[in-house]
Design an enzyme around this catalytic site. Structure first.
Site, short mmCIF file in Angstrom:
data_model
loop_
_atom_site.label_atom_id
_atom_site.label_comp_id
_atom_site.label_asym_id
_atom_site.label_seq_id
_atom_site.Cartn_x
_atom_site.Cartn_y
_atom_site.Cartn_z
CE LYS A 1 -0.39 -0.39 5.11
NZ LYS A 1 -1.17 -0.92 6.15
CE1 TYR B 1 13.09 31.56 5.22
CE2 TYR B 1 13.22 29.34 5.00
CZ TYR B 1 12.97 30.31 4.41
OH TYR B 1 12.71 30.61 3.03
#
Ligand code: PLP
Length: 349
Positions: free
Chosen positions: A35, A244
């Site tokens: 999956k 950042y």
């Protein structure tokens, strides 16, 4: 911008399947759960390699995944859909030859009406309270279901990665109470359940994460290798910040490598200032925050900076990286982004 290279070792994948298969008795079938694009590693290549190694049944989560898998595998292997038969699924289930795992009495009614005679499996809920028929619901429909010959009657364990959790024994006891003596094949174990021992194996086991090199299968070989290209190098003066929020500051003269790969590629932002990248066998700490497309890495201690640094490789498994990020290997793998070039290596490629 350059993108990282995700290398998938199909020989290691097949070796993991064989090792898991060897944990159960010879007559017990070992299927494969593919999956979510085989946990991010590419369902078509993964399933083809496993089919060549002898896997005859595959599990996916959704009917559309099943249709894509059928196109990759061709006729032959059985493809089971864990979400079952949802409204509107009948055409794809029929055309792609998919076997829904029916999870409720209403799904059963829908399936028998929309696709009479089409194969199906059944999932029972034995305590996880996520997917599957409740014991009372099963009592009402069991005779009808068994009369139609389901390919499998299964349930799923909530705590199989914790062998001493009493939930395992309680789910096993309930599964046996609900299914002992039925004429259909049974399945309870995913990777964790296989490792719990023979009482949990029944007729078919269905590993996912262990195939892909993740815990709780301690003996797994690494399947995913992720190398991220260095796209800039710069020298910093002591006290200069990086990234950042300026959350990393050079403690002395420093050299920073800017690397292609960021949270848009599944490198979780929670790894900021915590992850380690590897130049061969030499660890290089992430310096500053993970941004969307880029990482900044302290390579001050390297004599020469290689063209790429490893985030997953021989020195850092998916579980090591998961531990640094505060998550599980499953999430690291399924987050691996679409921008990476995926290379499948090995006999099955
Ligand atoms: C995902 C899943 C599996 C595979 O589980 P792993 O822990 O990855 O081995 C098996 N069965 C069901 C019902 C699942 O949802």
């Amino acid at each position: 911008m350059a993108a990282g290279t995700l290398t998938i070792d199909l020989d290691a994948l097949v070796a993991n399947w064989r090792a898991l298969d060897a944990r159960s008795a010879a007559g017990i079938e070992t299927a494969a759960v593919v999956k979510a694009d085989a946990y991010g590693l590419g369902a078509a290549s993964v399933a083809r390699a496993l089919a060549r190694a002898g896997v005859r049944r595959f599990f996916v989560a959704q009917a559309d995944e099943g249709a894509a898998l059928r196109a990759a595998l061709g006729p032959g292997p059985e493809v089971l859909v864990l979400s079952g038969h949802m409204e509107g699924d009948a055409p794809v289930l029929r055309e792609a030859g998919l076997t829904p795992v029916v999870n409720a009495a209403e799904q059963l009614a829908l399936h028998l009406e929309a696709l009479p005679g089409h194969p199906f499996a059944v999932q029972l809920d034995t305590g996880m309270n996520r997917l599957g028929m409740e014991p009372a619901e099963w009592a009402e429909v069991a005779a009808l279901v068994l009369d139609r010959g389901p390919v499998l009657v299964m349930s799923h364990l909530a705590c199989a990665d914790a062998p001493s959790d009493p939930m395992n024994e309680s789910q096993l006891a309930l599964f046996r109470a609900l299914t002992d003596g039925i004429p259909a094949p049974r399945s309870l174990a995913a990777t964790g359940g296989i490792l719990l021992g023979p009482a949990y194996h029944f007729d078919l086991v269905r590993p996912g994460i262990g195939l892909y090199g993740g815990a709780p299968f301690a003996g797994a070989r690494a399947v995913a290798h992720l190398a991220l290209p260095v796209i800039q190098l710069r020298e910093l003066e002591p006290g200069e910040p990086v990234g950042y929020g300026c959350s990393w500051v050079a403690p002395g003269p420093a050299r920073i490598a800017t690397v292609a790969g960021g949270y848009a590629d599944g490198i979780l932002r929670s790894l900021s200032n915590r992850a380690t990248l590897w130049a061969g066998a030499v660890p290089c700490p992430l310096a500053g925050r993970v941004s969307m497309d880029l990482l900044t890495v302290d390579v001050t201690h390297l004599d020469s900076v290689p063209p790429a640094l490893d985030l997953l490789g021989p020195h850092q498994t998916v579980d090591d990286l998961a531990a640094a990020a505060g998550t599980i290997g499953y999430e690291i793998l399924t987050a691996l982004g679409p921008r990476y070039a995926r290379r499948h290596l090995g006999a099955g490629a």
